[in-house]
Design a protein around this motif. Sequence first.
Motif, short mmCIF file in Angstrom:
data_model
loop_
_atom_site.label_atom_id
_atom_site.label_comp_id
_atom_site.label_asym_id
_atom_site.label_seq_id
_atom_site.Cartn_x
_atom_site.Cartn_y
_atom_site.Cartn_z
N ALA A 184 -11.40 2.44 -15.11
CA ALA A 184 -11.01 3.84 -15.19
C ALA A 184 -9.73 4.16 -14.50
CB ALA A 184 -12.29 4.68 -15.03
N LEU A 185 -8.95 4.92 -14.89
CA LEU A 185 -7.82 5.49 -14.20
C LEU A 185 -8.09 5.89 -12.73
CD1 LEU A 185 -4.77 5.96 -14.08
CD2 LEU A 185 -5.18 8.15 -15.01
N ILE A 191 -8.78 1.81 -6.11
CA ILE A 191 -8.50 0.27 -5.67
C ILE A 191 -7.18 0.10 -5.29
CG2 ILE A 191 -8.34 -1.85 -6.93
CD1 ILE A 191 -10.67 -1.11 -8.83
N ASP A 192 -6.14 0.65 -6.05
CA ASP A 192 -4.93 0.36 -5.46
C ASP A 192 -4.58 1.22 -3.88
OD1 ASP A 192 -4.07 -0.75 -7.84
OD2 ASP A 192 -3.35 1.24 -8.51
N LEU A 199 -3.43 -4.41 3.04
CA LEU A 199 -2.11 -4.89 3.20
C LEU A 199 -1.32 -4.42 4.46
CD1 LEU A 199 -0.62 -5.07 -0.57
CD2 LEU A 199 -1.27 -7.00 0.83
N GLN A 200 -1.55 -3.26 4.56
CA GLN A 200 -0.85 -2.59 5.94
C GLN A 200 -1.55 -3.19 7.10
OE1 GLN A 200 -0.93 1.41 5.24
NE2 GLN A 200 0.65 1.48 3.73
N SER A 214 -1.16 -14.82 -8.77
CA SER A 214 -2.54 -15.54 -8.49
C SER A 214 -3.33 -14.22 -8.08
CB SER A 214 -2.78 -16.57 -7.70
OG SER A 214 -2.19 -16.29 -6.32
N GLY A 215 -2.88 -12.95 -7.97
CA GLY A 215 -3.46 -11.59 -7.63
C GLY A 215 -3.75 -11.63 -6.15
N TRP A 216 -4.57 -10.81 -5.59
CA TRP A 216 -4.75 -10.36 -4.16
C TRP A 216 -5.69 -11.77 -3.54
CZ3 TRP A 216 -0.99 -7.34 -3.29
CH2 TRP A 216 -0.78 -6.65 -4.18
#
Length: 219
Positions: A184-185, A191-192, A199-200, A214-216
Amino acid sequence: MTGTRKPMKIMKIAGKELSALIDTGSDVNLMSWQCYKSLTGCKYDDCDVVLTGLGSTRIRALGQIITSVSVDDVCYRDITFYIVQNNAIPCSVIIGQQFLQHTVMVMDGSDVYFMLENENWLQCVACVVSDFDIIGREVSPGVQRAVGELVTSYQPVKTREAPIKLKLHLKDDIPVAQRPRRVALKEQIEIDAQVKQWLQDGIIRQRMNNKRCSGWNEC
C-alpha cells in the motif's frame, strides 16, 4: 487466608463513615441491608437484578441506590450500590469495578489509595525535589567538579558500528531472497523512509550489477 489483612478503605456515604472492602473481582458495588438502614436521606429503588457469586450462588438484590461517595476528600457522584441481605456479603460495603473503573488505584499491601483517572499522578511521583549531593563530600573538590561536568554535559550519541561481529553459517548456497510484491502507498512511504535512514547510517548500501538493479543489499 488467615493472617492476611483485607484491603479496606474508609468512605463517606450519605455523610456516614463506613469501612468498605475493595474487591477487584466484583463487577458491582454492594451494600448490606443493615448498612442501608443506617444511612439517612437515601431511598432505594426496586430492581430486578440477580447476582452470582462464588460457587455460582445466586442472590436477588433487594434494591439499589445511587448516591455520592467521598474518599480521601474527593467526591464521586452517582455511584450505584445494590442492596443485599446482611448474610450475603462478609462486610457492610463492597466496592467493585463499577467504582474502580473510573479511578486509578494504588495498593501498598492492604493500604489502598484512589486517584482520579485523569490525574497525571505518575508525573507527580517522578518529580521529587531532593537536596542530597549525589557526588558526595568525601572526595576532592576537583573530582566533584569533574564528575558534575560529566553529568551535566552528557548527551547520548549513537554509533554506526557496534563492537560485535556476527557470522552466519548457512546450510546451502541458495541466497535468501523474497519475490517483490506490491504494498500500500502508506506502507511504501514508511519503507522508503526506513531505507533512506539505513543508507544514511551506513547500515546498507545500494549495489548495481551489469544487467539490472539488484535492489537493496545488506552490507
